[in-house]
Design a protein around this motif. Structure first.
Motif, mmCIF file in Angstrom:
data_model
loop_
_atom_site.group_PDB
_atom_site.id
_atom_site.type_symbol
_atom_site.label_atom_id
_atom_site.label_comp_id
_atom_site.label_asym_id
_atom_site.label_seq_id
_atom_site.Cartn_x
_atom_site.Cartn_y
_atom_site.Cartn_z
ATOM 1 N N PHE A 169 0.802 -1.213 0.000
ATOM 2 C CA PHE A 169 0.000 0.000 0.000
ATOM 3 C C PHE A 169 0.840 1.270 0.000
ATOM 4 O O PHE A 169 0.319 2.355 -0.158
ATOM 5 C CB PHE A 169 -0.964 -0.016 1.184
ATOM 6 C CG PHE A 169 -1.792 -1.256 1.201
ATOM 7 C CD1 PHE A 169 -2.776 -1.467 0.256
ATOM 8 C CD2 PHE A 169 -1.555 -2.261 2.128
ATOM 9 C CE1 PHE A 169 -3.528 -2.624 0.235
ATOM 10 C CE2 PHE A 169 -2.304 -3.421 2.118
ATOM 11 C CZ PHE A 169 -3.290 -3.601 1.177
ATOM 12 N N LYS A 170 2.155 1.148 0.176
ATOM 13 C CA LYS A 170 3.037 2.312 0.188
ATOM 14 C C LYS A 170 4.116 2.243 -0.879
ATOM 15 O O LYS A 170 4.681 3.255 -1.234
ATOM 16 C CB LYS A 170 3.726 2.424 1.546
ATOM 17 C CG LYS A 170 2.822 2.712 2.694
ATOM 18 C CD LYS A 170 3.637 2.830 3.961
ATOM 19 C CE LYS A 170 2.753 3.027 5.165
ATOM 20 N NZ LYS A 170 3.516 3.067 6.392
ATOM 21 N N ALA A 171 4.436 1.070 -1.322
ATOM 22 C CA ALA A 171 5.640 0.890 -2.136
ATOM 23 C C ALA A 171 5.327 0.655 -3.608
ATOM 24 O O ALA A 171 4.182 0.542 -4.029
ATOM 25 C CB ALA A 171 6.434 -0.286 -1.588
ATOM 26 N N SER A 172 6.398 0.546 -4.359
ATOM 27 C CA SER A 172 6.274 0.307 -5.798
ATOM 28 C C SER A 172 6.624 -1.142 -6.125
ATOM 29 O O SER A 172 7.143 -1.883 -5.290
ATOM 30 C CB SER A 172 7.204 1.253 -6.554
ATOM 31 O OG SER A 172 8.535 1.020 -6.159
ATOM 32 N N VAL A 173 6.359 -1.516 -7.358
ATOM 33 C CA VAL A 173 6.655 -2.857 -7.832
ATOM 34 C C VAL A 173 8.174 -3.012 -7.912
ATOM 35 O O VAL A 173 8.878 -2.116 -8.376
ATOM 36 C CB VAL A 173 6.021 -3.092 -9.225
ATOM 37 C CG1 VAL A 173 6.411 -4.448 -9.785
ATOM 38 C CG2 VAL A 173 4.514 -2.957 -9.143
ATOM 39 N N LYS A 174 8.664 -4.155 -7.464
ATOM 40 C CA LYS A 174 10.100 -4.430 -7.556
ATOM 41 C C LYS A 174 10.500 -4.575 -9.022
ATOM 42 O O LYS A 174 9.680 -4.898 -9.876
ATOM 43 C CB LYS A 174 10.448 -5.723 -6.830
ATOM 44 C CG LYS A 174 10.383 -5.627 -5.339
ATOM 45 C CD LYS A 174 10.826 -6.943 -4.720
ATOM 46 C CE LYS A 174 10.865 -6.838 -3.216
ATOM 47 N NZ LYS A 174 11.372 -8.063 -2.615
ATOM 48 N N GLU A 175 11.770 -4.362 -9.290
ATOM 49 C CA GLU A 175 12.301 -4.541 -10.646
ATOM 50 C C GLU A 175 12.340 -6.023 -11.024
ATOM 51 O O GLU A 175 11.948 -6.404 -12.119
ATOM 52 C CB GLU A 175 13.712 -3.940 -10.727
ATOM 53 C CG GLU A 175 14.324 -3.978 -12.099
ATOM 54 C CD GLU A 175 13.683 -3.003 -13.065
ATOM 55 O OE1 GLU A 175 13.719 -3.285 -14.272
ATOM 56 O OE2 GLU A 175 13.134 -1.979 -12.630
ATOM 57 N N ARG A 176 12.812 -6.862 -10.104
ATOM 58 C CA ARG A 176 12.944 -8.305 -10.333
ATOM 59 C C ARG A 176 12.575 -9.064 -9.068
ATOM 60 O O ARG A 176 12.666 -8.541 -7.963
ATOM 61 C CB ARG A 176 14.373 -8.667 -10.718
ATOM 62 C CG ARG A 176 14.799 -8.126 -12.053
ATOM 63 C CD ARG A 176 16.179 -8.641 -12.431
ATOM 64 N NE ARG A 176 16.520 -8.260 -13.789
ATOM 65 C CZ ARG A 176 16.186 -8.955 -14.868
ATOM 66 N NH1 ARG A 176 15.500 -10.059 -14.743
ATOM 67 N NH2 ARG A 176 16.532 -8.531 -16.065
ATOM 68 N N CYS A 177 12.226 -10.329 -9.244
ATOM 69 C CA CYS A 177 11.922 -11.214 -8.121
ATOM 70 C C CYS A 177 13.232 -11.586 -7.421
ATOM 71 O O CYS A 177 14.232 -11.888 -8.084
ATOM 72 C CB CYS A 177 11.217 -12.469 -8.620
ATOM 73 S SG CYS A 177 10.892 -13.681 -7.305
ATOM 74 N N THR A 178 13.217 -11.589 -6.088
ATOM 75 C CA THR A 178 14.411 -11.944 -5.332
ATOM 76 C C THR A 178 14.657 -13.449 -5.323
ATOM 77 O O THR A 178 15.773 -13.882 -5.027
ATOM 78 C CB THR A 178 14.305 -11.441 -3.884
ATOM 79 O OG1 THR A 178 13.099 -11.950 -3.304
ATOM 80 C CG2 THR A 178 14.271 -9.927 -3.832
ATOM 81 N N LYS A 179 13.666 -14.246 -5.654
ATOM 82 C CA LYS A 179 13.816 -15.713 -5.641
ATOM 83 C C LYS A 179 14.173 -16.277 -7.015
ATOM 84 O O LYS A 179 15.080 -17.072 -7.143
ATOM 85 C CB LYS A 179 12.536 -16.387 -5.140
ATOM 86 C CG LYS A 179 12.102 -15.959 -3.771
ATOM 87 C CD LYS A 179 13.035 -16.479 -2.718
ATOM 88 C CE LYS A 179 12.514 -16.074 -1.351
ATOM 89 N NZ LYS A 179 13.359 -16.506 -0.292
ATOM 90 N N CYS A 180 13.440 -15.881 -8.061
ATOM 91 C CA CYS A 180 13.644 -16.472 -9.397
ATOM 92 C C CYS A 180 14.273 -15.509 -10.401
ATOM 93 O O CYS A 180 14.518 -15.873 -11.540
ATOM 94 C CB CYS A 180 12.334 -17.018 -9.949
ATOM 95 S SG CYS A 180 11.132 -15.737 -10.379
#
Length: 122
Positions: free
Chosen positions: A30-41
């Protein structure tokens, strides 16, 4: 229904559409933006520049759903509700739902185009 591997799992848990393990948003949805890449895959979330502009259509659909739900509820559960009261109820419903619509629209849009891979790799 909400098992790993289903689109609903990714949507309601805000997880990576590819592996269903990494978080889709940085910090709180609710505060942040979409990550650039997944940290797992390591899947890239934005397939092209301006990719998430299409999520505006999803926000519109979610807003229509809130509008119809509130309007129908006003007419089914209450007798003689004035037009003005219905408008205020719809506006309040939209204001309450607004913080949820932003992250939901992004993750729903991503799930339209990014498929689940059981091992998380392409």
């Amino acid at each position: 229904m909400l098992k790993k591997g289903s689109k609903l799992y990714s949507i309601f848990k805000f997880k990576c559409p590819t592996c269903h393990e990494g978080d889709f948003f940085e910090g709180s949805p609710f505060k942040a933006s979409v990550k650039e890449r997944c940290t797992k895959c390591n899947n890239k979330y934005s397939l092209e520049p301006g990719f998430y502009q299409g999520s505006y259509y999803v926000v519109y659909a979610l807003s229509v759903a809130v509008f119809v739900t509130v309007w129908t509820s006003c007419n089914l559960f209450f007798n003689d509700v004035s037009f003005e009261t219905q408008i205020y109820a719809i506006l309040i419903g939209l204001l309450v739902a607004a913080p949820f619509m932003y992250p939901l629209s992004k993750i729903i849009w991503a799930n339209f185009f990014i498929r689940y891979k059981k091992n998380g790799k392409h």
